[in-house]
Scaffold this active site. Structure first.
Site, PDB file in Angstrom:
ATOM      1  N   ASP A   5       0.843  -1.190   0.000  1.00 31.86           N
ATOM      2  CA  ASP A   5       0.000   0.000   0.000  1.00 31.86           C
ATOM      3  C   ASP A   5       0.882   1.244   0.000  1.00 31.86           C
ATOM      4  O   ASP A   5       2.013   1.196  -0.497  1.00 31.86           O
ATOM      5  CB  ASP A   5      -0.933  -0.024   1.223  1.00 31.86           C
ATOM      6  CG  ASP A   5      -2.303   0.592   0.931  1.00 31.86           C
ATOM      7  OD1 ASP A   5      -2.357   1.825   0.785  1.00 31.86           O
ATOM      8  OD2 ASP A   5      -3.282  -0.158   0.846  1.00 31.86           O
ATOM      9  N   HIS A  48      -4.046   5.434   4.118  1.00 38.34           N
ATOM     10  CA  HIS A  48      -4.773   4.281   3.592  1.00 38.34           C
ATOM     11  C   HIS A  48      -4.175   2.955   4.040  1.00 38.34           C
ATOM     12  O   HIS A  48      -4.870   2.078   4.566  1.00 38.34           O
ATOM     13  CB  HIS A  48      -4.811   4.378   2.063  1.00 38.34           C
ATOM     14  CG  HIS A  48      -5.701   3.379   1.399  1.00 38.34           C
ATOM     15  ND1 HIS A  48      -5.239   2.156   0.948  1.00 38.34           N
ATOM     16  CD2 HIS A  48      -7.018   3.411   1.076  1.00 38.34           C
ATOM     17  CE1 HIS A  48      -6.234   1.491   0.382  1.00 38.34           C
ATOM     18  NE2 HIS A  48      -7.326   2.223   0.449  1.00 38.34           N
ATOM     19  N   ASP A 117     -10.728   3.146 -11.552  1.00 32.44           N
ATOM     20  CA  ASP A 117     -12.090   2.593 -11.571  1.00 32.44           C
ATOM     21  C   ASP A 117     -13.041   3.429 -12.412  1.00 32.44           C
ATOM     22  O   ASP A 117     -14.243   3.464 -12.156  1.00 32.44           O
ATOM     23  CB  ASP A 117     -12.634   2.509 -10.139  1.00 32.44           C
ATOM     24  CG  ASP A 117     -11.936   1.458  -9.301  1.00 32.44           C
ATOM     25  OD1 ASP A 117     -11.501   0.449  -9.874  1.00 32.44           O
ATOM     26  OD2 ASP A 117     -11.826   1.652  -8.073  1.00 32.44           O
ATOM     27  N   ALA A 151      -8.530  -6.249  -3.830  1.00 30.38           N
ATOM     28  CA  ALA A 151      -9.792  -5.510  -3.858  1.00 30.38           C
ATOM     29  C   ALA A 151     -10.424  -5.600  -5.239  1.00 30.38           C
ATOM     30  O   ALA A 151      -9.754  -5.389  -6.263  1.00 30.38           O
ATOM     31  CB  ALA A 151      -9.559  -4.052  -3.481  1.00 30.38           C
ATOM     32  N   SER A 236     -11.447  -1.610  -0.364  1.00 28.19           N
ATOM     33  CA  SER A 236     -10.182  -1.525   0.368  1.00 28.19           C
ATOM     34  C   SER A 236     -10.326  -2.011   1.793  1.00 28.19           C
ATOM     35  O   SER A 236      -9.374  -2.529   2.385  1.00 28.19           O
ATOM     36  CB  SER A 236      -9.671  -0.079   0.383  1.00 28.19           C
ATOM     37  OG  SER A 236      -9.177   0.311  -0.867  1.00 28.19           O
TER      38      SER A 236
END
Length: 319
Positions: A5, A48, A117, A151, A236
């Site tokens: 990440d 995150h 996305d 994910a 996530s």
């Protein structure tokens, strides 16, 4: 468990007891320090990866904050996706190194990232990253195979489909979608024949309902002014939940192969939202839905089945 990440705040008191500094690596800036920075210059330190880490492995029974799904698992940071990286390597080279980082030590790689996305991009995987996945499932965990959890994506409103993500669409990975507190598909979680299971997350993009509580950057520089945040969401958040369940499965039976893990998740996940018209029965007689995969992950059932599981026969490549 490796958190690929934007970094992990290993000073957070709910993460530090399980964190292994000696095995962590920053493939963004080519050093061993995975502490996050404000890489996108938005006024808050990248949080995150720290939130992902808390869901999967925040320390339990310490009277602090939260308890991760696999709260006694060892945790390492693999920093890769931050902005402004200084490495001279290509993205494919960096991903290759991250996805096979310490194959001799890391059992599970949890990945809450992927291509855009926006629904317009057919996300591809580079040849080196693909070779790392192939090497991981053949050589990781002493030949039993590393577990890659991914994910499924948050682009449903953009018409995106998880099959367009070459990472989440790989047979070497476990693609995880998101369900809300009502046991229904969220308005962002992507459909896909590749989706294997779902796990809880926040409800919808309006953020009117409760989301997932997790660890934040220590102090006031992260997403919240405390060491915790209450609005982790998207696929996530669902992904590290499944990674944690898999860690419990491996604790119950360390001899599971990467394919055994998939077999068990498929057999033990629960059908939800039964009136949804997307459910159908597979050739093997199992319930499947492009919105939910084989259903909502069930930690207790998965661990119990893992305990006495007989390993699946070797897979065959047909050419």
């Amino acid at each position: 468990i490796g958190i690929i990440d934007d970094g992990v705040d290993y000073n957070n008191p709910d993460l530090s007891p399980n964190f292994l500094t000696s095995l962590s690596e920053d493939y963004c800036d080519d050093d061993a320090d995975v502490m996050p920075s404000d890489s996108d210059i938005d006024g808050e330190v990248d949080w995150h990866g720290t939130a992902v880490a808390g869901i999967v492995s925040a320390k339990g029974n310490n009277s602090l904050g939260i308890t991760g799904v696999s709260y006694a698992s060892s945790l390492i940071g693999i920093r890769l996706i931050a902005d402004g990286c200084t490495t001279d390597l290509t993205s494919d080279e960096s991903e290759h190194n991250a996805l096979k980082h310490h194959l001799d030590k890391v059992d599970i790689y949890t990945n809450s990232w992927g291509p855009s996305d926006d629904g317009d991009i057919l996300g591809e995987i580079g040849p080196l990253a693909l070779s790392a996945l192939e090497e991981g499932v053949s050589e990781g965990r002493g030949g039993l195979g590393s577990i890659y959890v991914w994910a499924a994506g948050n682009g449903q409103k953009n018409g995106d489909n998880s099959n367009k993500d070459a990472y989440a669409n790989s047979r070497y990975t476990i693609a995880v979608g998101a369900t809300n507190w009502k046991g229904e598909m969220t308005d962002y979680s992507e459909f896909g024949s590749n989706v294997m299971v779902v796990a809880p997350s926040h409800n919808n993009d309006t953020w009117e309902d409760p989301a997932i509580f997790s660890t934040d950057i220590s102090g006031t520089d992260g997403h919240n002014s405390t060491d915790y945040l209450d609005d982790m969401g998207g696929t996530s958040a669902s992904t590290p939940m499944v990674s944690g369940v898999i860690a419990l499965m491996l604790e119950a039976n360390p001899d599971l192969t990467w394919r055994d893990v998939q077999h068990i998740l498929i057999r033990t996940s629960n059908k939800i939202d039964p009136t949804n018209e997307g459910w159908f029965t597979t050739y093997e007689g199992r319930n499947f839905n492009h919105a939910y995969g084989y259903g909502l992950v069930d930690a207790s059932s998965a661990v119990n089945l893992a305990k006495n599981w007989a390993n699946a026969t070797i897979h065959v490549n047909l050419t």
